[in-house]
Every structure is written in C-alpha cells, then in structure tokens.
Motif scaffolding. Structure first.
Motif, PDB file in Angstrom:
ATOM      1  N   PRO A  66      12.373 -18.933  -6.191  1.00  0.00           N
ATOM      2  CA  PRO A  66      13.153 -18.037  -7.049  1.00  0.00           C
ATOM      3  C   PRO A  66      12.279 -16.938  -7.646  1.00  0.00           C
ATOM      4  CG  PRO A  66      13.715 -20.320  -7.481  1.00  0.00           C
ATOM      5  CD  PRO A  66      12.519 -20.347  -6.576  1.00  0.00           C
ATOM      6  N   GLY A  67      12.758 -15.694  -7.571  1.00  0.00           N
ATOM      7  CA  GLY A  67      12.031 -14.566  -8.135  1.00  0.00           C
ATOM      8  C   GLY A  67      10.834 -14.117  -7.317  1.00  0.00           C
ATOM      9  N   GLU A  68      10.681 -14.630  -6.103  1.00  0.00           N
ATOM     10  CA  GLU A  68       9.524 -14.294  -5.272  1.00  0.00           C
ATOM     11  C   GLU A  68       9.954 -13.616  -3.973  1.00  0.00           C
ATOM     12  OE1 GLU A  68       6.291 -17.768  -6.421  1.00  0.00           O
ATOM     13  OE2 GLU A  68       7.627 -18.105  -4.702  1.00  0.00           O
ATOM     14  N   ILE A  69       8.971 -12.994  -3.308  1.00  0.00           N
ATOM     15  CA  ILE A  69       9.173 -12.459  -1.970  1.00  0.00           C
ATOM     16  C   ILE A  69       8.017 -12.903  -1.074  1.00  0.00           C
ATOM     17  CG2 ILE A  69      10.375 -10.393  -2.785  1.00  0.00           C
ATOM     18  CD1 ILE A  69       7.702  -8.871  -2.003  1.00  0.00           C
ATOM     19  N   ARG A  70       8.252 -12.833   0.232  1.00  0.00           N
ATOM     20  CA  ARG A  70       7.146 -12.902   1.188  1.00  0.00           C
ATOM     21  C   ARG A  70       7.004 -11.526   1.817  1.00  0.00           C
ATOM     22  NH1 ARG A  70       8.733 -16.640   4.812  1.00  0.00           N
ATOM     23  NH2 ARG A  70       9.182 -15.207   6.537  1.00  0.00           N
ATOM     24  N   ILE A  71       5.786 -10.990   1.792  1.00  0.00           N
ATOM     25  CA  ILE A  71       5.531  -9.648   2.307  1.00  0.00           C
ATOM     26  C   ILE A  71       4.401  -9.698   3.323  1.00  0.00           C
ATOM     27  CG2 ILE A  71       3.993  -9.119   0.351  1.00  0.00           C
ATOM     28  CD1 ILE A  71       4.964  -6.177   0.591  1.00  0.00           C
ATOM     29  N   ARG A  72       4.584  -8.973   4.434  1.00  0.00           N
ATOM     30  CA  ARG A  72       3.522  -8.841   5.441  1.00  0.00           C
ATOM     31  C   ARG A  72       2.879  -7.472   5.253  1.00  0.00           C
ATOM     32  NH1 ARG A  72       1.437 -11.727   9.205  1.00  0.00           N
ATOM     33  NH2 ARG A  72       3.088 -13.287   8.836  1.00  0.00           N
ATOM     34  N   HIS A  73       1.594  -7.482   4.969  1.00  0.00           N
ATOM     35  CA  HIS A  73       0.892  -6.254   4.638  1.00  0.00           C
ATOM     36  C   HIS A  73       0.560  -5.418   5.875  1.00  0.00           C
ATOM     37  CE1 HIS A  73      -0.652  -8.374   0.759  1.00  0.00           C
ATOM     38  NE2 HIS A  73       0.530  -7.811   0.568  1.00  0.00           N
ATOM     39  N   HIS A  74       0.640  -4.111   5.694  1.00  0.00           N
ATOM     40  CA  HIS A  74       0.158  -3.158   6.693  1.00  0.00           C
ATOM     41  C   HIS A  74      -1.143  -2.504   6.241  1.00  0.00           C
ATOM     42  CE1 HIS A  74       3.819  -2.626   9.438  1.00  0.00           C
ATOM     43  NE2 HIS A  74       4.081  -3.659   8.646  1.00  0.00           N
TER      44      HIS A  74
ATOM     45  N   ILE B 286      -9.253   1.688   1.480  1.00  0.00           N
ATOM     46  CA  ILE B 286      -8.240   0.719   1.869  1.00  0.00           C
ATOM     47  C   ILE B 286      -8.763  -0.207   2.965  1.00  0.00           C
ATOM     48  CG2 ILE B 286      -6.314   2.244   1.268  1.00  0.00           C
ATOM     49  CD1 ILE B 286      -5.900   2.643   4.321  1.00  0.00           C
ATOM     50  N   LEU B 287      -8.097  -1.350   3.075  1.00  0.00           N
ATOM     51  CA  LEU B 287      -8.263  -2.232   4.222  1.00  0.00           C
ATOM     52  C   LEU B 287      -7.105  -1.998   5.171  1.00  0.00           C
ATOM     53  CD1 LEU B 287      -9.077  -5.597   2.370  1.00  0.00           C
ATOM     54  CD2 LEU B 287     -10.712  -3.982   3.347  1.00  0.00           C
ATOM     55  N   THR B 288      -7.399  -1.854   6.444  1.00  0.00           N
ATOM     56  CA  THR B 288      -6.343  -1.683   7.445  1.00  0.00           C
ATOM     57  C   THR B 288      -6.135  -3.004   8.160  1.00  0.00           C
ATOM     58  OG1 THR B 288      -7.973  -0.906   9.054  1.00  0.00           O
ATOM     59  CG2 THR B 288      -6.836   0.752   7.750  1.00  0.00           C
TER      60      THR B 288
ATOM     61  N   PRO C  34     -10.907 -22.073  -6.244  1.00  0.00           N
ATOM     62  CA  PRO C  34     -11.096 -20.857  -5.441  1.00  0.00           C
ATOM     63  C   PRO C  34     -10.056 -19.803  -5.788  1.00  0.00           C
ATOM     64  CG  PRO C  34     -10.006 -22.537  -4.137  1.00  0.00           C
ATOM     65  CD  PRO C  34     -10.349 -23.181  -5.447  1.00  0.00           C
ATOM     66  N   GLN C  35     -10.378 -18.536  -5.495  1.00  0.00           N
ATOM     67  CA  GLN C  35      -9.503 -17.447  -5.897  1.00  0.00           C
ATOM     68  C   GLN C  35      -9.408 -16.400  -4.796  1.00  0.00           C
ATOM     69  OE1 GLN C  35      -7.683 -16.861  -8.967  1.00  0.00           O
ATOM     70  NE2 GLN C  35      -6.810 -15.447  -7.483  1.00  0.00           N
ATOM     71  N   ALA C  36      -8.188 -16.074  -4.394  1.00  0.00           N
ATOM     72  CA  ALA C  36      -7.962 -14.930  -3.514  1.00  0.00           C
ATOM     73  C   ALA C  36      -8.058 -13.653  -4.342  1.00  0.00           C
ATOM     74  CB  ALA C  36      -6.602 -15.033  -2.844  1.00  0.00           C
ATOM     75  N   LEU C  37      -8.491 -12.566  -3.722  1.00  0.00           N
ATOM     76  CA  LEU C  37      -8.691 -11.309  -4.439  1.00  0.00           C
ATOM     77  C   LEU C  37      -7.731 -10.231  -3.950  1.00  0.00           C
ATOM     78  CD1 LEU C  37     -12.581 -10.982  -4.719  1.00  0.00           C
ATOM     79  CD2 LEU C  37     -10.965 -11.844  -6.425  1.00  0.00           C
ATOM     80  N   GLY C  38      -7.684  -9.132  -4.706  1.00  0.00           N
ATOM     81  CA  GLY C  38      -6.884  -7.974  -4.338  1.00  0.00           C
ATOM     82  C   GLY C  38      -5.644  -7.821  -5.187  1.00  0.00           C
ATOM     83  N   MET C  39      -5.377  -6.584  -5.646  1.00  0.00           N
ATOM     84  CA  MET C  39      -4.288  -6.337  -6.586  1.00  0.00           C
ATOM     85  C   MET C  39      -3.264  -5.317  -6.081  1.00  0.00           C
ATOM     86  SD  MET C  39      -5.479  -8.262  -9.041  1.00  0.00           S
ATOM     87  CE  MET C  39      -4.575  -7.861 -10.521  1.00  0.00           C
ATOM     88  N   GLU C  40      -3.424  -4.815  -4.845  1.00  0.00           N
ATOM     89  CA  GLU C  40      -2.622  -3.661  -4.445  1.00  0.00           C
ATOM     90  C   GLU C  40      -2.440  -3.663  -2.934  1.00  0.00           C
ATOM     91  OE1 GLU C  40      -3.129   1.014  -5.507  1.00  0.00           O
ATOM     92  OE2 GLU C  40      -4.903   0.060  -4.662  1.00  0.00           O
ATOM     93  N   ALA C  41      -1.212  -3.450  -2.454  1.00  0.00           N
ATOM     94  CA  ALA C  41      -0.977  -3.437  -1.010  1.00  0.00           C
ATOM     95  C   ALA C  41       0.390  -2.833  -0.714  1.00  0.00           C
ATOM     96  CB  ALA C  41      -1.066  -4.851  -0.427  1.00  0.00           C
ATOM     97  N   ALA C  42       0.632  -2.609   0.584  1.00  0.00           N
ATOM     98  CA  ALA C  42       1.925  -2.118   1.049  1.00  0.00           C
ATOM     99  C   ALA C  42       2.254  -2.781   2.372  1.00  0.00           C
ATOM    100  CB  ALA C  42       1.908  -0.604   1.204  1.00  0.00           C
ATOM    101  N   GLY C  43       3.551  -3.010   2.603  1.00  0.00           N
ATOM    102  CA  GLY C  43       3.956  -3.656   3.841  1.00  0.00           C
ATOM    103  C   GLY C  43       5.464  -3.790   3.925  1.00  0.00           C
ATOM    104  N   VAL C  44       5.908  -4.807   4.663  1.00  0.00           N
ATOM    105  CA  VAL C  44       7.336  -5.028   4.891  1.00  0.00           C
ATOM    106  C   VAL C  44       7.746  -6.390   4.335  1.00  0.00           C
ATOM    107  CG1 VAL C  44       9.125  -5.301   6.656  1.00  0.00           C
ATOM    108  CG2 VAL C  44       7.360  -3.560   6.938  1.00  0.00           C
ATOM    109  N   VAL C  45       8.824  -6.417   3.587  1.00  0.00           N
ATOM    110  CA  VAL C  45       9.345  -7.663   3.027  1.00  0.00           C
ATOM    111  C   VAL C  45       9.921  -8.510   4.158  1.00  0.00           C
ATOM    112  CG1 VAL C  45      11.032  -8.675   1.444  1.00  0.00           C
ATOM    113  CG2 VAL C  45       9.854  -6.547   0.827  1.00  0.00           C
ATOM    114  N   GLU C  46       9.479  -9.770   4.245  1.00  0.00           N
ATOM    115  CA  GLU C  46       9.973 -10.673   5.286  1.00  0.00           C
ATOM    116  C   GLU C  46      11.060 -11.612   4.783  1.00  0.00           C
ATOM    117  OE1 GLU C  46       6.285 -11.202   8.404  1.00  0.00           O
ATOM    118  OE2 GLU C  46       6.486 -12.698   6.808  1.00  0.00           O
TER     119      GLU C  46
END
Length: 323
Positions: free
Chosen positions: A28-36, A320-322, A57-69
């Motif tokens: 609830p209140g979440e999405i799954r997104i595939r980053h480009h 950016i990371l591609t 452990p911690q995943a990093l990164g605060m900003e991205a763009a992609g398509v909602v799955e």
C-alpha cells in the motif's frame, strides 16, 4: 532481481559494492519502478562517508527516473507504464529497479528525457525551495550562490535569470566561472583567487547581497556572512568542504543577519507540496528557461569512480548513472 549498490560500512569509495537484490511487489502506498537513469548528488557522498550515519547494510542513491511497473493500493497519481522521476527517501536509487514509497515520485512529462529527469529532480527541487520557499525573493534581489558550476548551481543561474534575480556566482576555476556566466550568472568570482567577500562588496556597491546560498560549508561560511547586507539571509544547505563549526548567535548581531539550515526532504515531505514543486520545475525545463546540463555519465559498475570525481569537486553540471 536487480543490481544494486550497497555499503556494509561507512568509508571511502572502496566500500561501494554491487549486489543482486530481490525487488518484490509494492505494498500500500508504494510503487515498483524500473530505472533508466540515476542521479548522483553530494548527499550520497555524505551518507557513504558517515557524515550522515546510516544503518548497515544500506543501499545508496536519492534520485532517478524510469518507468512504473506496478502500483500498490491507494496510489492514484501513477499507474503502470507511466514515465516517472523522483528525489526521495529512503536511499536506494543506485539500482536497476526498486520498490519505494509513491508520494514523492512524480509523473515525468514527455518532453523531458529519462537522463534529464534523473539529473534534475534533487537539484532542481533544491533550487525551487531555495528561491520560493526559504525566503521570498523577487525581481531585482541579489543572491550570492556558491559552487555555481555544479548541478544545482547551473540550474540556479538559469532560474535566477528567468525571474530577474541578480546572481553572483562563485566557483573554483576560471573555466567554471565562465560556465556559470554562460548559464545566466551576472558575475562570477573564482574563490581560489583570494577572499570573495570584498569582491562581493565591490560588485554590490558596498551594500552586500540580499541572500547567500551556500552548499560548500566550512570553508565559505565566514566569507558568506561577510557578504550579506544588513538583515540579509544566510542559507547554508550543504557542507561539501566540511561541516560548519558551531556558530555563536552573536555573529548574527553584526548585521541583524538571518541564518537557516534547510533540507530538501523537509520541503517535499508532504505529497501535495512535492508535486507542486515538481510541476514548477518541469515548467521551467519544458519552457526552455532551464536546461539540464549532464557532463558526466558512468555505468553502475563504475560507481566508485563517480564518487571519487564528486569528492574531488572535479565535475561540472550533473552526473548520472546510465542503466
């Protein structure tokens, strides 16, 4: 499964590792997104190094763009197949795909590419709150903006120009100063050529600036305060050169100065505020008033090299990371 950058301890770029992590389904209140594409920011360095301590452990990164799955229950502003971009907590954007809270994820207009979206959200929303939510700026006001050739700075130069605000830029080389001027700064000061405050005073006829926007921190703080007009506003919003030491309130009495230390994530905490701020940012970009400059592109596997460049302040524009 998605390749994801994770740290297991604070430290230098060598602590960045790539792991395969299960993505899962949105709740609830979440999405799954595939980053480009994924954006890099100095806050990522702070988190990795332990300036902002994090649980491991911690995943990093605060900003991205992609398509909602996929979307979870209660999510109404996004649907599967939508283009989207975000700057948001919790960290975890350095990945191929993720499940995350939907509230701060924004529909991305067709006229903005995924790379631009990944490069502009955290930086552009930062400029939006600096210019429109922290202090009421108006045409004719004068701003001193540090690190003006970086990702945030080049957006700020253009934003100021679009609203009739005079922006005095600082940067660490003549090349970077030229870049700021090309993007709309009215004047530029190389702060490696000596103290910048006297030059700011000269450029303002001795008055000082209305507002200082300082993401550099320890090395520029004193000069920033000396650059203000009476009752001017000092906005300290980062610490690229180190954390600003404790400050006596008596320092403000010199000119009845105002001092604030805002963060983006306070300003975008409410869904409605975040979406409204993003709408203004998107309008700046789609109108052509602000162009997103991406000067560095890295593969996910070269994330350590990207961090080294950021820390060395060897970058201009956005990184950016591609994927």
């Amino acid at each position: 499964m998605a390749k994801t950058v994770v740290i297991h301890a604070h430290g230098g770029p060598e602590v960045l590792t790539i792991e395969d992590r299960a993505v899962g389904e949105p709740g609830p209140g979440e999405i799954r997104i595939r980053h480009h594409a994924v954006g890099l920011n100095f806050i990522d360095v702070y988190q990795r190094a332990g300036v902002y301590p994090m649980q491991m452990p911690q995943a990093l990164g605060m900003e991205a763009a992609g398509v909602v799955e996929a979307v979870g229950a209660g999510v109404t502003h996004l649907k599967p197949g939508d283009r989207a971009a975000y700057a948001a907590q919790p960290p975890g954007a350095y990945t191929e795909a993720r499940v995350m809270p939907a509230a701060q994820v924004c529909p991305l207009p067709e006229g903005i590419s995924f790379e631009e979206g990944a490069a502009m959200m955290l930086k552009g929303l930062t400029v939006q709150y600096l210019f429109h939510r922290t202090v009421p700026l108006k045409a004719g006001d004068t701003v001193l903006f540090h690190a003006a050739a970086g990702g945030v700075g080049l957006i700020a130069c253009q934003w100021a120009k679009s609203e009739g605000i005079r922006l005095i830029a600082t940067a660490g080389s003549e090349e970077k100063c030229r870049l700021a001027l090309e993007h709309g700064a009215d004047a530029a000061i190389n702060y490696n050529d000596g103290p910048f405050a006297p030059k700011v005073r000269e450029l303002t006829g001795g008055r000082g600036v209305d507002v200082v926007m300082d993401s550099v921190g320890a090395s520029t703080f004193e000069g920033s305060m000396d650059s203000l007009r009476p009752v001017g506003m000092m906005i300290s919003f980062g610490s690229a050169s180190g954390v600003v030491p404790p400050v006596s309130l008596g320092v403000l009495a010199k000119g009845s100065y105002q001092l604030t230390r805002p963060t983006l994530f306070t300003h975008i905490a409410r869904h409605e505020d975040c979406q409204a701020m993003a709408k203004m940012l998107f309008e700046k970009v789609t109108s052509g008033a602000v162009k997103i400059r991406i000067d560095q592109r890295y593969a996910l596997e070269d994330i350590a090299g990207a961090h080294r460049s950021l820390e060395a302040r060897a970058t201009t524009g956005a990184t950016i990371l591609t994927l």
